[in-house]
Write a protein that holds these residues in place. Structure first.
Motif: not given
Length: 392
Positions: A352-368
């Motif tokens: 879900l990503g490092k930022s808890t603000m974007t955990w529940f938004l379908p944006i971003g890319i995973p780690s690695g």
């Protein structure tokens, strides 16, 4: 002879033309079958939006229940929007595969001291989190690495990337080409169809005809594989879909029952309400257990394939060279050993990503990068990552 040759060439051309025609028909039929679940689900969502707003909420507003109808619409909008947004992202985002990565030249070795190589901007990102204690500076990490190397007797020094929830170090193998999952005989995993080595947690999908990075499963409802780059979007889709079904059912059923209890209420009932209840129940019975299952897998940093299938892990060197012979040694075959579990919070951040603000938004890319994954301390101590030993 020339006439015979000409006639044989014509027959060959006709045969090739017929073969092309049947291949086109087959591809069209396959495409139709693959996209039909996506089209069906899209139509159901569109109809649910119309029926809920224009048949249920407007009925309440027209019958002096203005506040109730407005509140129903206000809480409906974000749930519906997030469900559709997640569904679109899950179906349109590539899960990542080894062939495309190889073509783009993104299968370079990782520089462990700098961090993972990001697939999009090719910049090195430091993976040491900000919550590490102050004593975990570069010197302390170096001392920890030296101590672990001396204990295990390895020549290469894997780096400590972070700490898990139990303050145990998270390590990564020193070479991205070195996999800890192997075949039963200890050999490298190789895909005969893609003609490429398989990296850890990747599997070949028959529907996509690719080796998918961190493959979870192939989902016909999104006509896409669920893998490294779109697992977050798929997870949010089933979670929001579950809440959407619960909300629609809990707000539609009471009004339906109240109308049916009235004299001749069966003739006043709107059948769109009945269909809303029916569809929300049918999809909810599938989505709610499915979302609970994937929530547990997310917290365990485990895919569906890893949950159901046994994997082969090499313990120590893959081979020992006995003179001119090579002997396979020490392979663990287990379904319960999970080297990727880093603690609940770290497991969630991996997807879900490092930022808890974007955990529940379908944006971003995973780690690695989808090729190499950090190991927990227990897995690193259990699974040796050294190269082939020469024993004479």
């Amino acid at each position: 002879m020339s006439f015979i040759e000409a006639s044989s060439k014509k027959k060959k051309k006709k045969g090739m033309g017929a073969a092309r025609f049947f291949r086109k028909v087959q591809s069209c039929c396959t495409f139709t079958l693959n996209v039909s679940p996506v089209v069906l689900l899209s139509l159901i969502l569109a109809w649910a939006f119309w029926a809920y707003h224009f048949r249920l909420c407007l009925y309440l507003i027209g019958n002096q229940a203005i506040l109730q109808g407005c509140l129903y619409m206000i809480f409906f909008e974000p749930l519906f929007g997030l469900t559709v947004w997640s569904f679109y992202k899950a179906s349109r985002t590539s899960p990542g595969n080894t062939i495309d990565t190889a073509k783009q030249g993104e299968s370079e070795e990782l520089d462990i001291e700098e961090g993972y190589q990001d697939n999009h901007d090719s910049e090195y990102v430091q993976l040491l989190p900000s919550h590490l204690p102050a004593r975990n500076d570069a010197n302390h990490l170096s001392e920890t690495d030296d101590q672990s190397n001396s204990e295990q007797g390895t020549s290469s020094s894997p780096a400590i990337l972070s700490l898990d929830d139990n303050n145990a170090p998270i390590r990564l193998a020193s070479s991205s080409s070195l996999s800890i999952t192997v075949k039963r005989d200890g050999a490298k995993r190789y895909c005969q169809k893609c003609k490429m080595d398989k990296c850890d947690r990747s599997h070949h999908c028959r529907s996509c005809k690719r080796c998918i990075l961190k493959m979870d499963h192939h989902c016909p409802w999104i006509n896409n594989c669920v893998g490294f780059y779109n697992y977050k979007f798929f997870y949010l889709f089933i979670v929001y879909g579950s809440w959407f079904c619960i909300y629609v059912f809990s707000t539609t059923l009471p009004l339906t029952i109240r109308i049916m209890k009235q004299p001749m209420g069966i003739f006043e009932i709107d059948f769109n309400w009945l269909f809303l209840c029916f569809v929300s129940v049918v999809f909810g019975l599938f989505l709610i257990p499915f979302s609970l299952f994937h929530t547990r897998q997310l917290c365990k940093n485990r895919t569906t394939i890893e949950f159901y299938e046994k994997a082969n892990y090499r313990l120590g060197s893959r081979q020992k060279r006995m003179g001119s012979r090579r002997q396979m040694i020490d392979i663990m075959r287990s379904r319960y050993f999970n080297p990727w579990e880093l603690g609940t919070r770290t497991n969630v951040e991996q997807v879900l990503g490092k930022s808890t603000m974007t955990w529940f938004l379908p944006i971003g890319i995973p780690s690695g990068n989808g090729h190499t994954f950090p190991l927990n301390d227990h897995a690193y101590d259990t699974l040796a990552i050294d190269e082939v030993d020469d024993v004479y």
